[in-house]
Design an enzyme around this catalytic site. Structure first.
Site, PDB file in Angstrom:
ATOM      1  CG  ASP A   9      27.245   2.644   9.634  1.00 37.76           C
ATOM      2  OD1 ASP A   9      27.707   3.044  10.709  1.00 37.76           O
ATOM      3  OD2 ASP A   9      27.911   1.879   9.178  1.00 37.76           O
ATOM      4  N   GLY A  24      31.327   7.997  13.132  1.00 43.90           N
ATOM      5  CA  GLY A  24      32.087   7.856  14.011  1.00 43.90           C
ATOM      6  C   GLY A  24      33.602   7.701  13.325  1.00 43.90           C
ATOM      7  CD1 TRP A  58      33.244  12.556   7.290  1.00 45.80           C
ATOM      8  CD2 TRP A  58      33.070  13.655   9.290  1.00 45.80           C
ATOM      9  NE1 TRP A  58      33.256  13.799   7.092  1.00 45.80           N
ATOM     10  CE2 TRP A  58      33.234  14.741   8.033  1.00 45.80           C
ATOM     11  CE3 TRP A  58      33.077  14.227  10.374  1.00 45.80           C
ATOM     12  CZ2 TRP A  58      33.151  16.228   8.314  1.00 45.80           C
ATOM     13  CZ3 TRP A  58      33.165  15.795  10.802  1.00 45.80           C
ATOM     14  CH2 TRP A  58      33.325  16.376   9.703  1.00 45.80           C
ATOM     15  NE  ARG A  74      32.383   5.906  17.852  1.00 42.85           N
ATOM     16  CZ  ARG A  74      32.136   5.102  16.524  1.00 42.85           C
ATOM     17  NH1 ARG A  74      33.218   5.091  15.961  1.00 42.85           N
ATOM     18  NH2 ARG A  74      30.837   4.845  16.424  1.00 42.85           N
ATOM     19  CG  HIS A  93      27.672  10.557  16.675  1.00 47.40           C
ATOM     20  ND1 HIS A  93      27.190   9.559  15.693  1.00 47.40           N
ATOM     21  CD2 HIS A  93      28.274   9.778  17.822  1.00 47.40           C
ATOM     22  CE1 HIS A  93      27.660   8.444  16.181  1.00 47.40           C
ATOM     23  NE2 HIS A  93      28.431   8.662  17.496  1.00 47.40           N
ATOM     24  CB  SER A 122      20.360  -0.507  16.041  1.00 48.65           C
ATOM     25  OG  SER A 122      21.615  -0.766  16.788  1.00 48.65           O
ATOM     26  CB  THR A 123      17.697  -3.263  19.704  1.00 51.26           C
ATOM     27  OG1 THR A 123      17.895  -3.739  18.584  1.00 51.26           O
ATOM     28  CG2 THR A 123      16.276  -2.713  19.701  1.00 51.26           C
ATOM     29  CG  LEU A 177       9.385  14.408   4.487  1.00 54.02           C
ATOM     30  CD1 LEU A 177       9.210  13.139   3.506  1.00 54.02           C
ATOM     31  CD2 LEU A 177      10.578  15.018   4.697  1.00 54.02           C
ATOM     32  NE  ARG A 218      27.750  -4.777   9.592  1.00 55.62           N
ATOM     33  CZ  ARG A 218      28.895  -4.438   9.730  1.00 55.62           C
ATOM     34  NH1 ARG A 218      29.816  -5.190   9.069  1.00 55.62           N
ATOM     35  NH2 ARG A 218      29.653  -3.607  10.326  1.00 55.62           N
TER      36      ARG A 218
HETATM   37  C1  IPE Z   1      23.607   0.682  12.008  1.00 56.86           C
HETATM   38  O1  IPE Z   1      24.790   1.060  12.105  1.00 56.86           O
HETATM   39  C2  IPE Z   1      22.652   1.131  12.726  1.00 56.86           C
HETATM   40  C3  IPE Z   1      22.506   2.744  12.572  1.00 56.86           C
HETATM   41  C4  IPE Z   1      23.220   3.438  11.533  1.00 56.86           C
HETATM   42  C5  IPE Z   1      21.686   3.528  13.518  1.00 56.86           C
HETATM   43  P1  IPE Z   1      26.047   0.273  12.783  1.00 56.86           P
HETATM   44  O2  IPE Z   1      27.229   0.857  12.897  1.00 56.86           O
HETATM   45  O3  IPE Z   1      25.273  -0.100  14.330  1.00 56.86           O
HETATM   46  O4  IPE Z   1      25.817  -1.261  12.296  1.00 56.86           O
HETATM   47  P2  IPE Z   1      26.986  -2.264  12.559  1.00 56.86           P
HETATM   48  O5  IPE Z   1      27.076  -2.554  14.072  1.00 56.86           O
HETATM   49  O6  IPE Z   1      28.442  -1.868  12.062  1.00 56.86           O
HETATM   50  O7  IPE Z   1      26.537  -3.450  11.857  1.00 56.86           O
HETATM   51  C1  IPE Z   2      26.279   6.381  13.099  1.00 57.61           C
HETATM   52  O1  IPE Z   2      27.495   6.011  12.718  1.00 57.61           O
HETATM   53  C2  IPE Z   2      25.089   5.293  13.298  1.00 57.61           C
HETATM   54  C3  IPE Z   2      24.785   5.407  14.711  1.00 57.61           C
HETATM   55  C4  IPE Z   2      24.686   4.359  15.268  1.00 57.61           C
HETATM   56  C5  IPE Z   2      24.593   6.468  15.336  1.00 57.61           C
HETATM   57  P1  IPE Z   2      28.447   5.106  13.529  1.00 57.61           P
HETATM   58  O2  IPE Z   2      28.475   5.790  14.787  1.00 57.61           O
HETATM   59  O3  IPE Z   2      28.135   3.541  13.585  1.00 57.61           O
HETATM   60  O4  IPE Z   2      29.783   5.244  12.712  1.00 57.61           O
HETATM   61  P2  IPE Z   2      30.964   4.285  12.562  1.00 57.61           P
HETATM   62  O5  IPE Z   2      30.459   3.097  11.417  1.00 57.61           O
HETATM   63  O6  IPE Z   2      31.465   3.727  13.707  1.00 57.61           O
HETATM   64  O7  IPE Z   2      31.895   4.999  11.751  1.00 57.61           O
HETATM   65 MG    MG Z   3      28.839   2.141  12.089  1.00 55.94          MG
END
Ligand code: IPE
Ligand code: IPE
Ligand code: MG
Length: 224
Positions: free
Chosen positions: A12, A15, A17, A25, A29, A57-58, A122, A178
Site C-alpha cells: 500500500d 498513490g 508516493w 498516482r 504504481h 482488492s475486490t 518460490l 488495517r
Molecule cells: C489494500 O489497499 C489493497 C491493496 C494493497 C491491493 P487499499 O489502499 O485498497 O486499502 P484501503 O482502501 O485504504 O483500506
Molecule cells: C497500491 O497503493 C495498492 C493498490 C490498490 C494498487 P494505493 O494505490 O492504495 O496507494 P495509496 O494508499 O492511495 O497511497
Molecule cells: Mg491505499
C-alpha cells in the site's frame, strides 16, 4: 529462531508516493513494480518458499477507471515481459481472486500459472480482484454443496489458499493499520508488521529488518 515459510504483503502507498514525488498516482504504481522485483529477489535470497502479494482488492473497482486501466496494463506488460524469466528462476505463480479481467489478461494469467505450475523454488501468490469475505463465503458454499461437515480443516481446504501454509508474517506498507479484507482466516496467527514507508520506498533493508525481528518473536499459539 522461528522458521519462516510464508510472507504476505499488502503493498500500500503507491498513490501517495506518486503524488508526492511525480504528481501522479499512476507513476506511483509504476514505481511500486520496482519494489516488487526487489522483494522477490530478497525473498529468494532468504530461502522463503511463499510470497503472497496483495495487488488489487475486490473493493479497488471503486477507483477511477483510468487508474484501474493503468494498473492492469502495467500488470499485463509485467507478465508478458517477465514471466519467462520468473519461470527460469523456478518460480511458480498462482493467482488468488477471481479472474474477471479482459479476455487477454485472463488468458495471460492462466497461461502464466500453467507455465510455472511445476516450479519449486518460490511460489508467488498474486492476489488480484481478491477479497477474503467472498473467498470465505465461496468456501462455505462448497462445503455445503459437498454435504461435508463444517470444521477448520474443511474450511481451509476449500479456500483459494488450499495447500499453502498460513502466512508467518504479514507486512502492510503505507502507514495504515488495517487488513482491508485480506486473508482474514489465514492471518489468524501471523506476526503483523505495519510499516510507515510507502510501498515504492520500501527496500531490502526494511524487509530484512522485519525478517530479523520476526525470527526473534516468541510465537505462543495460545501456549505459554
Ligand atoms: C489494500 O489497499 C489493497 C491493496 C494493497 C491491493 P487499499 O489502499 O485498497 O486499502 P484501503 O482502501 O485504504 O483500506
Ligand atoms: C497500491 O497503493 C495498492 C493498490 C490498490 C494498487 P494505493 O494505490 O492504495 O496507494 P495509496 O494508499 O492511495 O497511497
Ligand atoms: Mg491505499
Amino acid at each position: 529462531m522461528n522458521p519462516l515459510k510464508h510472507v504476505a504483503i499488502i503493498m500500500d502507498g503507491n498513490g501517495r508516493w506518486g503524488i508526492k514525488y511525480k504528481n501522479s498516482r499512476n507513476a506511483g504504481h509504476k514505481a511500486g513494480l520496482n519494489t516488487v522485483e526487489k522483494i522477490i529477489k530478497e525473498t529468494i535470497r532468504n530461502k522463503i518458499s511463499y510470497l503472497t502479494l496483495f495487488a488489487f482488492s475486490t473493493e479497488n473497482w471503486k477507483r477511477p477507471k483510468k487508474e484501474i486501466n493503468y494498473l492492469f496494463n502495467l500488470l499485463e506488460n509485467f507478465l508478458s515481459n517477465r514471466i519467462s524469466d520468473l519461470h527460469k528462476q523456478n518460480i511458480k505463480l498462482k493467482i488468488l481472486g477471481s479472474k474477471k479481467f479482459s479476455p487477454k489478461l485472463n488468458k495471460l494469467l492462466i497461461n502464466s500459472e500453467k507455465k510455472t505450475s511445476k516450479n519449486t523454488k518460490l511460489q508467488i501468490n498474486l492476489a488480484l480482484n481478491y477479497g477474503s469475505k467472498s473467498e470465505l463465503i465461496d468456501a462455505f458454499k462448497k462445503i455445503k454443496k459437498s454435504k461435508s461437515i463444517i470444521n477448520e480443516k474443511n474450511l481451509s481446504k476449500n479456500l483459494q489458499t488450499k495447500n499453502i501454509p498460513d502466512p508467518d508474517i504479514l507486512i502492510r506498507t503505507g502507514n495504515t493499520k488495517r487488513l482491508s479484507n485480506f486473508l482474514l482466516w489465514q492471518l489468524a496467527y501471523s506476526e503483523i508488521f505495519f510499516e510507515r514507508k510507502l510501498w515504492p520506498a520500501f527496500n531490502e533493508n526494511d524487509y530484512n529488518k522485519i525478517i530479523k525481528d520476526y525470527k526473534n518473536i516468541k510465537r505462543n499459539f495460545g501456549k505459554i
